[in-house]
Enzyme design. Structure first.
Site, PDB file in Angstrom:
ATOM      1  N   ARG A 248      -9.762 -12.126   1.488  1.00 49.64           N
ATOM      2  CA  ARG A 248     -10.555 -13.206   0.884  1.00 49.64           C
ATOM      3  C   ARG A 248      -9.801 -14.534   0.950  1.00 49.64           C
ATOM      4  O   ARG A 248     -10.420 -15.590   0.997  1.00 49.64           O
ATOM      5  CB  ARG A 248     -10.908 -12.821  -0.558  1.00 49.64           C
ATOM      6  CG  ARG A 248      -9.703 -12.602  -1.424  1.00 49.64           C
ATOM      7  CD  ARG A 248     -10.026 -11.871  -2.713  1.00 49.64           C
ATOM      8  NE  ARG A 248     -10.336 -10.457  -2.480  1.00 49.64           N
ATOM      9  CZ  ARG A 248     -10.679  -9.613  -3.446  1.00 49.64           C
ATOM     10  NH1 ARG A 248     -10.801 -10.034  -4.687  1.00 49.64           N
ATOM     11  NH2 ARG A 248     -10.932  -8.355  -3.175  1.00 49.64           N
TER      12      ARG A 248
ATOM     13  N   LYS B 145       0.851  -1.192   0.000  1.00 51.77           N
ATOM     14  CA  LYS B 145       0.000   0.000   0.000  1.00 51.77           C
ATOM     15  C   LYS B 145       0.888   1.244   0.000  1.00 51.77           C
ATOM     16  O   LYS B 145       2.064   1.157   0.358  1.00 51.77           O
ATOM     17  CB  LYS B 145      -0.862   0.011   1.265  1.00 51.77           C
ATOM     18  CG  LYS B 145      -1.942  -1.046   1.296  1.00 51.77           C
ATOM     19  CD  LYS B 145      -2.703  -0.968   2.611  1.00 51.77           C
ATOM     20  CE  LYS B 145      -3.711  -2.104   2.754  1.00 51.77           C
ATOM     21  NZ  LYS B 145      -4.865  -1.997   1.843  1.00 51.77           N
TER      22      LYS B 145
HETATM   23 ZN    ZN Z   1      -5.250  -5.902   1.920  1.00 50.96          ZN
END
Ligand code: ZN
Length: 500
Positions: free
Chosen positions: A353, A277
């Site tokens: 997920r 990120k």
């Molecule tokens: Zn993530």
């Protein structure tokens, strides 16, 4: 640190000298009858002008209307008491909770002051009492490392003015308040304090308190037992990943009784992994990426404490730190999941997920569920679809979806359904070399539904046997103004009761 007590108005005794009172009335009743009880409890004489002043406090359409005043008191230690009186809005839209719980939350946040406070809510019914008391309690987070403040205790009395609330309902409110605050504290804890191992310790404390069974599968054991997703995501951390399963078997049930399984995403910190990120804007706040699992732990505790469950209840926490070192999973790696399916990683930041796919598959295979509910701070796209207050639902069963929307309105943990049409979305994950990729080809194609669909891809056997599944994406509502909201505890605890 605030200590919260929840009581009914009848026979109310404040837990400290009353200095500050916040009375919130629903728009239907502007007599503010409970104020008289508080005047008596705080040795205040009602002024002559009060009735006229309160009659003038007309409800506004969408926000609360408030007045405040100071009255002399005969209490020792408090010559004056400050009163803030608020009336809730006259309207609400069909997507909102009739309890106006979010307005209650903002009124308390804006007017609670720094010290002890008595908060009186006057809900129209027992359902609104639950939502309003929970909403008020969210304004007093437990976690604080500001120097010198950790030992200062503030007394918060939440007083419910309602004849409709039974003793049993009052204790349900109390256990939800307690566990909402637990979830808030876990979310607020920084990742250097709440890492995988300390989170397991927190879960053990909860299990012991409830008398629940607890199973921990961690590190190499996960790898050996085939949890390719959960192990892969967490293997680069100094604290190895873990699946924690808390189980409650009500009297008369066995391990073969059809159960309800709650599965939570517990990424204690999300750097994004090698698909890293933006270190400043995209990473700060990612301690909240375990908010789904905190909701599962708190919701499980509140549901079990109520003592009315008739089916076994399991809480599965998929705990991992998505960090960066030479052991991190790489984009292009292919993982073999617990379901046996292979996943080509094309985005290591789509890690939630991966851990959930293993968690729900474990539930379907080993815990005899009739309903599986997973909850996660899963996609930024959830905020685009349903905003900051409503979690997004992705569900294979219309009745269960409608129930989750209703329970959202009842509890104030608002929800709204996403499109469920897997045949249009499965293709987003196509891979040349594996059963699927972990991130979509086109982000402009119902992204939050697709993320849910990835999890569903690992429940095929369960669906074939008629199993019901609900996915809750709470990326927006789990965190507000740099604090955990405790979102999901009330939703899951009440949904679990309604599925009984
Ligand atoms: Zn993530």
């Amino acid at each position: 640190m605030a200590s919260i007590t929840v009581n009914l108005l009848a026979g109310f005794k404040p837990s400290s000298v009353v200095k500050h009172v916040l009375a919130i009335s629903s728009s239907a009743d502007r007599s503010f009858a409970p104020l008289r009880n508080i005047f008596a409890a705080s040795k205040v004489t009602e002024p002559e002008w009060l009735t006229a002043a309160l009659a003038n406090l007309t409800p506004l359409k969408e926000t609360a209307n408030t007045i405040d005043f100071l009255l002399p008191s005969a209490q020792e230690g408090s010559p004056f008491v400050k009163f803030v009186v608020a009336v809730l809005p006259s309207t609400y839209s069909r997507g909102n909770s009739p309890s106006h719980s979010h307005v209650v939350n903002s009124v308390v946040k804006a007017n609670k002051g720094p010290g002890d406070v008595v908060i009186v809510v006057s809900p129209n019914d027992a359902t609104a009492a639950f939502a309003q008391a929970c909403a008020a309690s969210r304004c007093f987070p437990l976690f604080n490392l500001k120097s010198g403040q950790s030992t200062v205790v503030t007394n918060v009395d939440i007083v419910v003015d309602s004849d409709a609330v039974s003793a049993a309902q009052l204790s349900v409110i109390r256990s939800n308040v307690e566990n909402i605050r637990l979830a808030q504290r876990l979310v607020d804890m920084p990742p250097n304090l709440l890492h995988v191992d300390s989170y397991i310790t927190e879960a053990r404390v909860v299990a012991e308190k409830l008398g629940a069974e607890i199973l921990v599968i961690q590190g190499k054991d996960l790898e050996e037992q085939g949890f390719g997703g959960l192990f892969g995501v967490g293997k680069a951390s100094e604290h190895p990943p873990a699946l924690v399963v808390l189980s409650h078997y009500p009297q008369g049930t066995t391990k073969d009784t059809p159960s309800v399984c709650l599965v939570g995403k517990g990424i204690v910190y999300d750097t994004g992994g090698l698909s890293i990120k933006t270190p400043t804007s995209g990473m700060c706040g990612m301690k909240m990426d375990m908010g789904g699992s905190a909701a599962v732990l708190g919701g499980f505790a509140a549901a079990v404490t109520a003592g009315t469950l008739t089916a076994p209840l399991h809480a599965l926490l998929c705990i991992a730190e998505n960090s960066v070192d030479e052991r991190s999973i790489r984009p292009d790696d292919i993982l073999t999941m617990l379901s046996g399916k292979t996943v080509e990683v094309n985005n290591t930041d789509a890690e939630g997920r991966l851990v959930l796919a293993d968690g729900v598959h474990y539930a379907g295979k080993y815990l005899k569920p009739r309903v599986i509910i997973d909850i996660a701070t899963l996609t930024g796209a959830q905020l685009i679809a349903t905003g900051k207050k409503h979690a997004a639902l992705f569900c294979n069963d219309e009745e269960l979806e409608a129930l989750a929307v209703q329970v959202g309105k009842d509890t104030g943990d608002l929800t709204f359904p996403l499109l469920y049409a897997p045949e249009f979305h499965k293709n987003e994950f196509r891979s040349q070399v594996a059963d699927m990729k972990n991130s979509v080809a086109d982000r402009g194609n119902a992204q939050s539904s697709c993320a849910g669909q990835f999890i569903a891809n690992h429940l095929e056997d369960y669906f074939a046997a008629g199993g019901k599944w609900l996915h809750v994406d709470c990326a927006g509502p789990a965190f507000a103004e740099d604090r955990g909201t405790g979102y999901g505890v009330a939703l899951l605890s009440q949904l679990t009761q309604r599925l009984n």
